[in-house]
Motif scaffolding. Structure first.
Motif, PDB file in Angstrom:
ATOM      1  N   THR A   1       0.812  -1.112  -0.351  1.00  0.00           N
ATOM      2  CA  THR A   1      -0.006  -0.120  -0.010  1.00  0.00           C
ATOM      3  C   THR A   1       1.304   1.072  -0.025  1.00  0.00           C
ATOM      4  O   THR A   1       0.327   2.384  -0.409  1.00  0.00           O
ATOM      5  CB  THR A   1      -0.912  -0.328   1.701  1.00  0.00           C
ATOM      6  OG1 THR A   1      -1.646  -0.956   1.345  1.00  0.00           O
ATOM      7  CG2 THR A   1      -1.847   1.348   1.309  1.00  0.00           C
ATOM      8  N   CYS A   2       2.329   1.467   0.578  1.00  0.00           N
ATOM      9  CA  CYS A   2       3.081   2.584   0.552  1.00  0.00           C
ATOM     10  C   CYS A   2       3.038   2.856  -1.122  1.00  0.00           C
ATOM     11  O   CYS A   2       3.509   2.938  -1.458  1.00  0.00           O
ATOM     12  CB  CYS A   2       4.645   1.447   1.254  1.00  0.00           C
ATOM     13  SG  CYS A   2       5.543   2.964   1.897  1.00  0.00           S
ATOM     14  N   TYR A   3       2.598   4.356  -0.526  1.00  0.00           N
ATOM     15  CA  TYR A   3       3.899   5.699  -2.004  1.00  0.00           C
ATOM     16  C   TYR A   3       4.898   4.822  -2.123  1.00  0.00           C
ATOM     17  O   TYR A   3       5.297   5.377  -2.417  1.00  0.00           O
ATOM     18  CB  TYR A   3       3.170   6.724  -0.778  1.00  0.00           C
ATOM     19  CG  TYR A   3       1.864   6.820  -1.497  1.00  0.00           C
ATOM     20  CD1 TYR A   3       0.711   6.347  -2.038  1.00  0.00           C
ATOM     21  CD2 TYR A   3       1.000   7.565  -0.517  1.00  0.00           C
ATOM     22  CE1 TYR A   3      -0.503   6.500  -2.112  1.00  0.00           C
ATOM     23  CE2 TYR A   3      -0.499   8.480  -0.642  1.00  0.00           C
ATOM     24  CZ  TYR A   3      -0.999   7.388  -1.834  1.00  0.00           C
ATOM     25  OH  TYR A   3      -2.345   7.666  -0.965  1.00  0.00           O
ATOM     26  N   ASN A   4       5.922   4.671  -1.272  1.00  0.00           N
ATOM     27  CA  ASN A   4       7.991   4.639  -1.006  1.00  0.00           C
ATOM     28  C   ASN A   4       7.655   3.240  -1.254  1.00  0.00           C
ATOM     29  O   ASN A   4       9.241   2.872  -1.705  1.00  0.00           O
ATOM     30  CB  ASN A   4       8.288   4.922   0.058  1.00  0.00           C
ATOM     31  CG  ASN A   4       8.425   6.375   0.272  1.00  0.00           C
ATOM     32  OD1 ASN A   4       8.543   7.414   0.116  1.00  0.00           O
ATOM     33  ND2 ASN A   4       7.371   6.618   1.325  1.00  0.00           N
TER      34      ASN A   4
ATOM     35  N   GLY B   1       5.322  -1.449   5.394  1.00  0.00           N
ATOM     36  CA  GLY B   1       5.519  -0.478   4.478  1.00  0.00           C
ATOM     37  C   GLY B   1       6.791   0.681   5.141  1.00  0.00           C
ATOM     38  O   GLY B   1       7.139  -0.361   6.254  1.00  0.00           O
ATOM     39  N   CYS B   2       7.079   1.508   4.809  1.00  0.00           N
ATOM     40  CA  CYS B   2       7.729   2.404   5.267  1.00  0.00           C
ATOM     41  C   CYS B   2       7.385   3.353   6.391  1.00  0.00           C
ATOM     42  O   CYS B   2       7.711   3.317   7.236  1.00  0.00           O
ATOM     43  CB  CYS B   2       8.232   3.793   4.319  1.00  0.00           C
ATOM     44  SG  CYS B   2       6.662   5.374   4.544  1.00  0.00           S
ATOM     45  N   GLY B   3       6.039   3.203   7.291  1.00  0.00           N
ATOM     46  CA  GLY B   3       5.589   3.756   8.325  1.00  0.00           C
ATOM     47  C   GLY B   3       5.139   5.692   8.086  1.00  0.00           C
ATOM     48  O   GLY B   3       4.918   5.695   9.331  1.00  0.00           O
ATOM     49  N   HIS B   4       5.403   5.995   7.157  1.00  0.00           N
ATOM     50  CA  HIS B   4       5.490   7.645   7.500  1.00  0.00           C
ATOM     51  C   HIS B   4       5.327   8.198   6.125  1.00  0.00           C
ATOM     52  O   HIS B   4       4.830   9.277   6.745  1.00  0.00           O
ATOM     53  CB  HIS B   4       7.180   8.395   7.673  1.00  0.00           C
ATOM     54  CG  HIS B   4       8.099   7.797   6.432  1.00  0.00           C
ATOM     55  ND1 HIS B   4       7.859   8.432   5.289  1.00  0.00           N
ATOM     56  CD2 HIS B   4       9.058   6.831   6.813  1.00  0.00           C
ATOM     57  CE1 HIS B   4       8.953   7.981   4.996  1.00  0.00           C
ATOM     58  NE2 HIS B   4       9.693   7.130   5.846  1.00  0.00           N
ATOM     59  N   CYS B   5       4.448   7.701   5.285  1.00  0.00           N
ATOM     60  CA  CYS B   5       3.878   8.504   4.076  1.00  0.00           C
ATOM     61  C   CYS B   5       2.271   7.998   4.319  1.00  0.00           C
ATOM     62  O   CYS B   5       2.242   7.564   5.303  1.00  0.00           O
ATOM     63  CB  CYS B   5       4.321   7.362   2.866  1.00  0.00           C
ATOM     64  SG  CYS B   5       3.720   6.010   2.635  1.00  0.00           S
ATOM     65  N   PRO B   6       1.689   8.697   4.342  1.00  0.00           N
ATOM     66  CA  PRO B   6      -0.084   8.855   3.903  1.00  0.00           C
ATOM     67  C   PRO B   6      -0.591   7.495   4.222  1.00  0.00           C
ATOM     68  O   PRO B   6      -1.359   7.492   4.558  1.00  0.00           O
ATOM     69  CB  PRO B   6      -0.351  10.025   2.794  1.00  0.00           C
ATOM     70  CG  PRO B   6       0.926  10.790   2.255  1.00  0.00           C
ATOM     71  CD  PRO B   6       2.207  10.406   2.565  1.00  0.00           C
ATOM     72  N   ALA B   7      -0.271   6.931   3.021  1.00  0.00           N
ATOM     73  CA  ALA B   7      -0.634   5.192   2.854  1.00  0.00           C
ATOM     74  C   ALA B   7      -0.448   4.359   4.265  1.00  0.00           C
ATOM     75  O   ALA B   7      -1.254   3.861   4.993  1.00  0.00           O
ATOM     76  CB  ALA B   7      -0.584   4.518   1.794  1.00  0.00           C
ATOM     77  N   CYS B   8       0.778   4.550   4.269  1.00  0.00           N
ATOM     78  CA  CYS B   8       1.646   3.414   5.760  1.00  0.00           C
ATOM     79  C   CYS B   8       0.853   3.501   7.004  1.00  0.00           C
ATOM     80  O   CYS B   8       0.191   3.234   8.012  1.00  0.00           O
ATOM     81  CB  CYS B   8       3.234   3.713   5.423  1.00  0.00           C
ATOM     82  SG  CYS B   8       3.631   2.868   4.042  1.00  0.00           S
ATOM     83  N   LYS B   9       0.959   5.506   7.056  1.00  0.00           N
ATOM     84  CA  LYS B   9      -0.357   5.929   8.057  1.00  0.00           C
ATOM     85  C   LYS B   9      -1.681   5.560   8.704  1.00  0.00           C
ATOM     86  O   LYS B   9      -2.006   5.412  10.076  1.00  0.00           O
ATOM     87  CB  LYS B   9      -0.046   7.794   8.547  1.00  0.00           C
ATOM     88  CG  LYS B   9       1.344   7.851   8.974  1.00  0.00           C
ATOM     89  CD  LYS B   9       0.867   9.650   8.837  1.00  0.00           C
ATOM     90  CE  LYS B   9       2.759  10.004   9.246  1.00  0.00           C
ATOM     91  NZ  LYS B   9       2.701  11.615   8.848  1.00  0.00           N
TER      92      LYS B   9
HETATM   93 ZN    ZN Z   1       4.431   4.069   3.268  1.00  0.00          ZN
END
Ligand code: ZN
Length: 221
Positions: A188-191, A197-205
């Protein structure tokens, strides 16, 4: 021939569309998937989607609509645009790809018709998101009418996630017996980082907040 028990799922390999895929497998006897490339930075999404479908012998159609990314600059397709973390006042974050669901669902309907399929499943939701206009129920209903008029057919657009927030999407995945699969095998992660995921992009949050909320609910039962 028209197959009333068949559905085509718009499938990106993310949490939402993967949950929709398993919802469709529960509700229809024949299920196919369609995945779109539109110049998104992370083609790894397509690999994940393809892998989920192939492992279960689900037909996987890949359509290239990269013209969409070229026409509409946005931070999902253009590396030089810094992604908005929040919704700006009176506009949409630059993760919004204008016309995306209109184009995707229209192509999905054309493909579905050629396969004798009239049920189309999409994971859009009007809860918990940035308010993208093409995720709203009004738009989906309107497009359903338009597709039927355009092709003189009776398509049915299904949106099992429409009124669910992210925690309720996790809950549905759990009910369908695919909680771990969705958690570990989707992206789902935008990165472009799979699973949590990365944990900090809007999708991960959004994904993480929904997961935490659902897990709190599940343990308190
Ligand atoms: Zn992310």
């Amino acid at each position: 021939m028209k197959n009333k028990n068949a559905a085509l799922v718009c499938f990106s390999g993310g949490q939402d569309s993967t949950t929709c895929l398993f919802w469709a497998l529960r509700n229809f006897t024949e299920v196919e998937t369609v995945c779109f490339t539109y110049g998104q930075k992370h083609s790894i999404e397509v690999d994940y989607a393809c892998s989920i479908a192939e492992k279960r012998n689900i037909p996987f159609h890949l359509l290239d609509v990269s013209l969409l990314g070229q026409l509409a600059p946005n931070s999902l397709t253009d590396s030089s645009i810094v992604m908005d973390n929040d919704k700006p006042d009176e506009s949409y974050p630059n993760t919004f790809v204008p016309g995306r669901n209109l184009i995707f669902l229209t192509f999905a309907a054309v493909l579905a018709r050629s396969r004798g399929i009239y049920n189309i499943v999409t994971g859009v939701s009007e809860a918990d998101y940035s308010g993208y206009p093409d995720c709203r129920d009004t738009f989906i209903r309107s497009l359903n009418v338009t597709l039927n008029l355009a092709m003189d057919e009776r398509f049915e657009l299904h949106t099992p996630l429409m009124s669910r927030d992210k925690s309720e999407v996790w809950e549905l995945a759990d009910e369908l017996g695919v909680f771990d699969l969705v958690r570990n095998e989707t992206i789902t992660c935008y990165n472009g980082i799979p699973a949590d995921g990365c944990g900090h992009c809007p999708a991960c949050k959004l994904r993480r907040e929904g997961l935490d909320k659902y897990l709190r609910r599940r343990t308190s039962r």
